[in-house]
Scaffold this motif. Structure first.
Motif, PDB file in Angstrom:
ATOM      1  N   VAL A 413       0.838  -1.206   0.000  1.00 35.58           N
ATOM      2  CA  VAL A 413       0.000   0.000   0.000  1.00 35.58           C
ATOM      3  C   VAL A 413       0.869   1.252   0.000  1.00 35.58           C
ATOM      4  O   VAL A 413       0.672   2.161  -0.812  1.00 35.58           O
ATOM      5  CB  VAL A 413      -0.975   0.001   1.199  1.00 35.58           C
ATOM      6  CG1 VAL A 413      -1.592   1.376   1.377  1.00 35.58           C
ATOM      7  CG2 VAL A 413      -2.064  -1.047   1.003  1.00 35.58           C
ATOM      8  N   ILE A 416       2.483   1.637  -3.399  1.00 37.12           N
ATOM      9  CA  ILE A 416       1.572   2.123  -4.439  1.00 37.12           C
ATOM     10  C   ILE A 416       1.290   3.618  -4.222  1.00 37.12           C
ATOM     11  O   ILE A 416       1.280   4.398  -5.179  1.00 37.12           O
ATOM     12  CB  ILE A 416       0.258   1.305  -4.424  1.00 37.12           C
ATOM     13  CG1 ILE A 416       0.471  -0.058  -5.084  1.00 37.12           C
ATOM     14  CG2 ILE A 416      -0.871   2.047  -5.113  1.00 37.12           C
ATOM     15  CD1 ILE A 416       0.638  -0.006  -6.594  1.00 37.12           C
ATOM     16  N   ILE A 420       2.250   6.300  -6.904  1.00 41.04           N
ATOM     17  CA  ILE A 420       1.233   7.145  -7.543  1.00 41.04           C
ATOM     18  C   ILE A 420       1.612   8.618  -7.424  1.00 41.04           C
ATOM     19  O   ILE A 420       1.603   9.365  -8.396  1.00 41.04           O
ATOM     20  CB  ILE A 420      -0.153   6.928  -6.882  1.00 41.04           C
ATOM     21  CG1 ILE A 420      -0.727   5.573  -7.263  1.00 41.04           C
ATOM     22  CG2 ILE A 420      -1.113   8.032  -7.284  1.00 41.04           C
ATOM     23  CD1 ILE A 420      -1.947   5.186  -6.444  1.00 41.04           C
ATOM     24  N   ALA A 507      -3.710  -2.502  -9.713  1.00 43.69           N
ATOM     25  CA  ALA A 507      -4.057  -1.276  -8.987  1.00 43.69           C
ATOM     26  C   ALA A 507      -3.695  -0.051  -9.813  1.00 43.69           C
ATOM     27  O   ALA A 507      -4.497   0.880  -9.952  1.00 43.69           O
ATOM     28  CB  ALA A 507      -3.337  -1.242  -7.637  1.00 43.69           C
ATOM     29  N   MET A 511      -6.174   2.681 -11.462  1.00 43.94           N
ATOM     30  CA  MET A 511      -6.009   4.117 -11.222  1.00 43.94           C
ATOM     31  C   MET A 511      -6.067   4.888 -12.532  1.00 43.94           C
ATOM     32  O   MET A 511      -6.726   5.926 -12.636  1.00 43.94           O
ATOM     33  CB  MET A 511      -4.640   4.388 -10.585  1.00 43.94           C
ATOM     34  CG  MET A 511      -4.519   4.102  -9.133  1.00 43.94           C
ATOM     35  SD  MET A 511      -5.411   5.302  -8.139  1.00 43.94           S
ATOM     36  CE  MET A 511      -4.560   6.798  -8.622  1.00 43.94           C
ATOM     37  N   LEU A 663     -11.242  -0.458  -5.417  1.00 46.48           N
ATOM     38  CA  LEU A 663      -9.802  -0.469  -5.672  1.00 46.48           C
ATOM     39  C   LEU A 663      -9.013  -0.533  -4.372  1.00 46.48           C
ATOM     40  O   LEU A 663      -8.148  -1.395  -4.198  1.00 46.48           O
ATOM     41  CB  LEU A 663      -9.422   0.793  -6.457  1.00 46.48           C
ATOM     42  CG  LEU A 663      -7.932   1.108  -6.600  1.00 46.48           C
ATOM     43  CD1 LEU A 663      -7.196  -0.019  -7.302  1.00 46.48           C
ATOM     44  CD2 LEU A 663      -7.739   2.402  -7.381  1.00 46.48           C
ATOM     45  N   THR A 664      -9.315   0.367  -3.429  1.00 45.79           N
ATOM     46  CA  THR A 664      -8.481   0.445  -2.227  1.00 45.79           C
ATOM     47  C   THR A 664      -8.709  -0.756  -1.304  1.00 45.79           C
ATOM     48  O   THR A 664      -7.758  -1.403  -0.878  1.00 45.79           O
ATOM     49  CB  THR A 664      -8.742   1.760  -1.463  1.00 45.79           C
ATOM     50  OG1 THR A 664     -10.150   1.925  -1.278  1.00 45.79           O
ATOM     51  CG2 THR A 664      -8.239   2.939  -2.259  1.00 45.79           C
ATOM     52  N   PHE A 667      -7.654  -4.044  -3.210  1.00 43.70           N
ATOM     53  CA  PHE A 667      -6.198  -4.196  -3.278  1.00 43.70           C
ATOM     54  C   PHE A 667      -5.658  -4.721  -1.954  1.00 43.70           C
ATOM     55  O   PHE A 667      -4.897  -5.681  -1.901  1.00 43.70           O
ATOM     56  CB  PHE A 667      -5.567  -2.846  -3.623  1.00 43.70           C
ATOM     57  CG  PHE A 667      -4.065  -2.850  -3.649  1.00 43.70           C
ATOM     58  CD1 PHE A 667      -3.383  -3.411  -4.713  1.00 43.70           C
ATOM     59  CD2 PHE A 667      -3.338  -2.290  -2.616  1.00 43.70           C
ATOM     60  CE1 PHE A 667      -1.993  -3.409  -4.746  1.00 43.70           C
ATOM     61  CE2 PHE A 667      -1.948  -2.285  -2.643  1.00 43.70           C
ATOM     62  CZ  PHE A 667      -1.276  -2.847  -3.705  1.00 43.70           C
ATOM     63  N   THR A 668      -6.070  -4.066  -0.868  1.00 46.65           N
ATOM     64  CA  THR A 668      -5.569  -4.447   0.448  1.00 46.65           C
ATOM     65  C   THR A 668      -5.971  -5.882   0.783  1.00 46.65           C
ATOM     66  O   THR A 668      -5.153  -6.686   1.249  1.00 46.65           O
ATOM     67  CB  THR A 668      -6.116  -3.479   1.517  1.00 46.65           C
ATOM     68  OG1 THR A 668      -6.087  -2.159   0.996  1.00 46.65           O
ATOM     69  CG2 THR A 668      -5.287  -3.525   2.760  1.00 46.65           C
TER      70      THR A 668
END
Lengths: 745, 745
Positions: A413, A416, A420, A507, A511, A663-664, A667-668
């Motif tokens: 996390v 990423i 980003i 991810a 985005m 997404l968040t 992903f986690t």
């Protein structure tokens, strides 16, 4: 006209396909070994193809339904008229990659085993080059599809004559008369963006179906074979053993390939769309911004091939040597790509900012991969801690494994997030928002630029695994098995880092798609009142035609306070959990069917345990195939339907929330599931090496429980989340017109 | 001057405290039974108090550090000068509630057991009325603290004279000369909002520490006592048995109480702040908007007491009768509250829209509670499915339980989303955003308006549980144990629905706080350049003083596309997982210490197994206490530090992302953990009733594994997430000044 340097894109795609063909031919020249080896390879091959043909039948049906739906929406003016066709090409190429990649893998396993009987290096080479076939096919067809459509839209559809006179087809307005060059490029790229949905949908079935298949077969084979009948793994007397070997190919070759095919195309297309929309760019500069991601991808292909040739090892290689051999290949490719881009930047073909963004993505990919290794390899504390907890029984093993997986999420996390923001900043996002998100797109493209070789290291795993199975069932000398075991262990490590790479790239791609979704909405806000006459008349929205809405930011409240958006966030997070629940339950049910079938065969086939009766392998393959097909349908429908429904009910803000939440949280959760599963697997293997009591001890029993729980975590639910994240975004992009139309109510 | 009807607020708070005192006195009049019963109750009481006094020592230290920090920030002009003091009162009252509630609970257990030896109704009444003490203390002190501060700020600090002349204290500017009435109310309410942080911080330690304590003692007692030594649960020979009983009080009384105290105060204060900021309201109308949430809470208190008196049962009561008895109390209160608010709305004291929002919250609370029951009770399919999977061993039990928990998230999430949007819509959010979020605040206030009685049903559980333990250890006749068992089972059901209620109200409270956070930022954007002269001079920000920033929306990009915000979202989701991992690991380590101690005592104390040697209960209590205190520190520091760091690094947008991500992912994860844990617990009990082979069968072993995994899920990590969600928001609210100052860099 397209810029000259652009032709490197289709050429490098063709080069990838030619190299793939050469690697395939070279592999096929190797011997498949003894008749027994051939026979077993043939079973697996037949099973894999039987699975694929069945899956494709389901996929074709779903595609037909979706194409009709998309065509109706296109007719109503809320869908791009090219989407129904492009949907097909994306799906077709993705499916073709899966077919060819699996074919290669199933041809390669016996040859790898035979190669290993000569030398370790030979075995590695056969397996890795065969994996490279998959890697190169994916990037080759992906980029070819993109190049072909870009050429077709740019030079044929939006030809100067059509731009002057307009172009209609079946009453659908394809090109407005008088379209200017700038609007044209935006139109082309946002159209192309929606092509990804075909690849997404096919990936969904490949990943989810494959994930269910492989674990149903694995768990079914283990539960009855190892536990009840007490025969070893890969024993030919076990009717599910072929299905188990098929599963490795179905899940890890075809599923992984389709997943990354989707990320690859999605990231390039989204970045191109963001490039076209960059404010203040026109003419050649706009064209450059659009083709730049394609060119970065093309360079990535060429240098991935160079990397593939760099992979070799010496005979007495330790596990570390083998891993280094692969690292030289992937790391070498990455460095060469960076060097090549420095040259491009120097000649002003890309900005230095874009270079920074690409490097951000490349570095993030490496960090996530290595972090995954730390949390799942038995050489480090987390996995060893789980093995120690196993002494106290299965409950503490489970708790500790879940805790390790949850804790491990911090690294990917943070990586990423830093990636980003770095990519955003390098490309000038703090001065200009649009340039920043364009940079985020390049981070995704950068991470995936090495896909040709990273996918090769991934596909290598199941080939080596199957080679081991083949060696076992063919009763080859123990030194051969030792060599295939070494390759198999290497494959396990690359599988774990590959999973990190897959979710990381998913991810970043999501985005980029999320940012590109804005462009799609912006476009449709202009179009719906103009073009969708019939739709507007039917829905009584025609009074809004002249509302003069110029920009979505005037129209939608996309701040985080908007309750629609927050509601979407909640639903997005929930979708990740519910989707996981469904895939986990599916594995349980499909495995149950398999257990029943294996028990039935053990009972009803005379002489099966003595090796005189022949088990019905095909039946087990069919059971697992049927189960997977049946079980993947509901989660798939939900993944496609929810974004559409949220769009209609909660509007654009709700969709943005849904995608960001999915997404968040997704992903986690995916990282947690992958890493818990990987750590349990390796903790069990660590115990089997003789630690904490070794095989047969209490700790081992607990370790086996952890491993069994981890199987659907890491091979079904976790990887399926990659698809969920991207597919929900892709569906939203494709359905943007409908969402806009319904939000005008 | 405060409106006259407002005085119902402090009066009803006092009424709650008086009723609590009466219930307490009545309970104390009951007999504690035999000397043996008294002795055991005494041990538990001492253990609980030893735990509390130790916990408070840690809490005081942390409070001192934080107060100094807050005072320094206040001195630098980026913190409200009242916060350091108010931080203390919030923490003090929360701690006092925990102390009094626990004291009551530990006095009530033997009396409940004795009551049950007379009749079931008597037992129920003693236990429930004692639980009501906790419920009424929480709402009483909570509302009293709010009322006192409101009166103090409104009538003393912002007195007409001070508003004319200004007021300074220690060089800090408390009241500007010439503040108008409208600005005054915004100042007062945003100041009060930050008071919640004291309650939040104390709740953190109570919930996390209590959660770790209770499971360390439980697991430690079970592993050595039940599994190794083969003695039954609650056996007095087991040295950890008292610690186990203490744990029920520490976790479920003090922890749950502090959690809900925080939600209760937070929701009222946030709604008041949102009311003050409603555009276009001034004078009396603004005052009404501010005190309305307090008045709804006051009415809730009065009618909760009525509900408490409605709870009674007949002697031959079945489990369903008992559950109905409680439902009549809580449902009756809810209906009466709605009726009372209809009257208020009729006389124009609140709008009909606010009434709609309150009802949305009340209904959402009921739906989430009942949904929790469906997914965790053994009367329904999900839990029975887990019990069936247990036949195939622990691995499938775990997978199925996790799948059930994950799937069950859909209901609370959809309920919360619908509740939020309904509350927003009822209060006119679609026309006026500010009114809509004010309505969301009322949904939270509405859900929590019945807290006086719902907390009573919660606190009832551990009292009944302890009564059972007391009956067992005192060897009371089996009919008594049967009655306490009936009460205990009832307590298990209310505990599950109570957890749903706690997380649901935490989510709504966090939503309201999130909206109020905007107001805090808005205020500070005006203040920092004006007031923080020293800070600005030190940091070189004084050039920004005249930047003329008027509104945060001009200044911060709070759209979902902002990469800072998206980064915050990722980190928020990750925080939920990492926090869970830390609390799970903590339980494992603390339980390990307990196991060692129990083993040591079994070995070293002569005659312990024969019942002649006396186990050292206090030592076990101390071990568990120490472990909990040690282990809760790191997750606590992270929960407090991360929002501050994110604020400094990623700014306001990053904080908003963090809070939204933590809220959505944390809520979903918490529901999953609570429900998986509850379902495993009841699946095991269902097997023990004789299903799937009953006690001692393979399925039972698997069920026990599931239950053990579920223990930290449902009693430590899940509930701790409530606090994480609220605390991160509260810290952000309190640190808004610092965030604004650092974002001006």
């Amino acid at each position: 006209m397209i810029n000259t340097i652009w032709w490197i894109v289709p050429l490098s795609a063709l080069f990838a396909l030619i190299m793939a063909y050469i690697f395939f031919k070279n592999m096929m020249k190797e011997s498949e070994g003894t008749p027994r080896m051939k026979e077993i390879a043939q079973y697996v091959r037949e099973g894999a193809m039987a699975y694929l043909s069945r899956q494709y039948k389901v996929v074709i049906k779903v595609f037909l339904v979706l194409i009709v739906l998309l065509a109706v929406l296109a007719y109503l003016g809320v869908q791009n008229p090219f989407v129904p066709i492009a949907f097909l090409t994306g799906g077709f190429f993705s499916g073709l990659c899966g077919y060819l990649g699996m074919k290669t893998a199933t041809f390669a396993s016996a040859r790898t085993a035979h190669g290993a009987s000569q030398s370790l290096n030979k075995g590695l080479k056969v397996a890795f080059r065969s994996g490279a076939v998959m890697g190169l096919i994916v990037v080759g067809f992906g980029l070819l599809d993109i190049a072909a459509w870009f050429w077709f839209l740019n030079d044929i559809i939006f030809s100067p004559e059509n731009m002057t006179n307009g172009l209609s087809f079946l009453g659908l307005d394809l090109v407005h008369a008088g379209t200017d060059e700038h609007a044209k490029m935006i139109e082309i790229t946002t159209t192309m963006l929606t092509f990804g949905m075909g690849a997404s949908t096919q990936a969904l079935f490949a990943r989810v179906g494959g994930g269910i298949y492989t674990k149903a077969a694995d768990v079914g084979a283990d539960l009855v074979g190892k536990v009840e009948a007490g025969i070893p793994e890969d024993d030919p007397r076990n009717p599910a053993t072929i299905a188990d070997n098929v599963g490795d190919n179905v899940g890890d070759v075809a599923g992984m390939g389709a997943d990354l095919y989707e990320s690859y195309c999605g990231s390039i297309l989204a970045t191109a769309a963001l490039g076209a929309a960059l404010p203040g760019l026109a003419g050649d500069l706009q064209m450059k911004a659009v083709v730049a991601p394609m060119i970065v991808a093309a360079i990535g292909i060429l240098l991935s091939v160079v990397g593939i040739f760099m992979v070799r090892t010496k005979e007495s290689a330790t596990q570390k040597n083998l891993l280094n051999a692969l690292l030289i290949g992937t790391g070498g490719s990455s460095l060469l790509i960076i060097l090549a881009l420095v040259v491009l930047a120097y000649f002003d073909w890309i900005t230095w900012g874009v270079l920074g963004s690409v490097i951000s993505g490349l570095v993030a990919g490496v960090v996530i991969g290595q972090g995954t290794e730390y949390y799942t390899s038995d050489e480090y504390k987390p996995t060893r801690g789980i093995a120690k907890q196993a002494e106290q029984g299965p409950a503490t093993t489970i708790i500790d494994g879940i805790a390790v997986g949850m804790f491990s999420t911090w690294l990917p996390v943070v990586t990423i997030v830093v990636g980003i923001i770095a990519a955003y900043g390098f490309s000038g996002g703090f001065q200009n928002f649009a340039q920043g998100v364009y940079g985020i797109g390049f981070a995704a493209v950068g991470m995936l630029s090495t896909l040709g070789i990273t996918l090769a290291t991934d596909a290598f795993g199941p080939i080596a695994d199957n080679a081991g199975g083949n060696a076992e069932m063919s009763e080859l000398p123990s030194e051969v098995r030792e060599r295939t075991d070494a390759l198999d262990m290497l494959g396990n490590t690359t599988a774990a880092t590959g999973k990190g790479f897959a979710i990381g790239s998913a991810a970043l791609t999501a985005m980029a798609l999320l940012a590109a979704y804005m462009e799609e909405i912006r476009l449709w806000l202009g179009k719906v009142p103009e073009k969708g006459e019939e739709f507007l008349a039917v829905t009584g929205l025609d009074s809004l035609k002249d509302a003069g809405i110029k920009d979505f930011t005037d129209f939608y409240d996309l701040t985080i306070f908007n309750p629609m958006l927050l509601g979407g966030l909640f639903i997005g997070a929930m979708m990740a959990f519910v989707f996981c629940a469904m895939t986990m339950k599916a594995v349980g049910r499909a495995a149950g069917d398999m257990v029943d079938e294996v028990r039935r065969q053990f009972k009803s086939i005379p002489g099966i345990m003595e090796g005189t009766g022949k088990p019905d392998y095909a039946r087990c393959v069919e059971i697992s195939t049927k189960g997977a097909q049946k079980e993947m349908l509901l989660p798939s429908i939900i993944a496609i339907a929810v974004p559409v429904l949220v769009g209609i009910i909660l509007g654009v803000a709700g969709v943005m929330g849904l995608l960001a939440g999915g997404l968040t949280a997704g992903f986690t959760l995916a990282v947690m599931l992958n890493n818990s599963g990987g750590a349990w697997d390796n903790a069990k293997k660590y115990i089997e090496k003789g630690n904490h009591g070794g095989k047969g001890s209490e700790a081992h029993h607990a370790g086996v429980v952890g491993d069994t729980v981890g199987d659907p975590f890491k091979d079904t639910s976790g990887p399926s989340l990659n698809i969920l994240i991207k597919l929900m975004t892709m569906v939203s992009v494709v359905m943007a017109g409908l969402t806009v139309a319904s939000s005008l109510f």
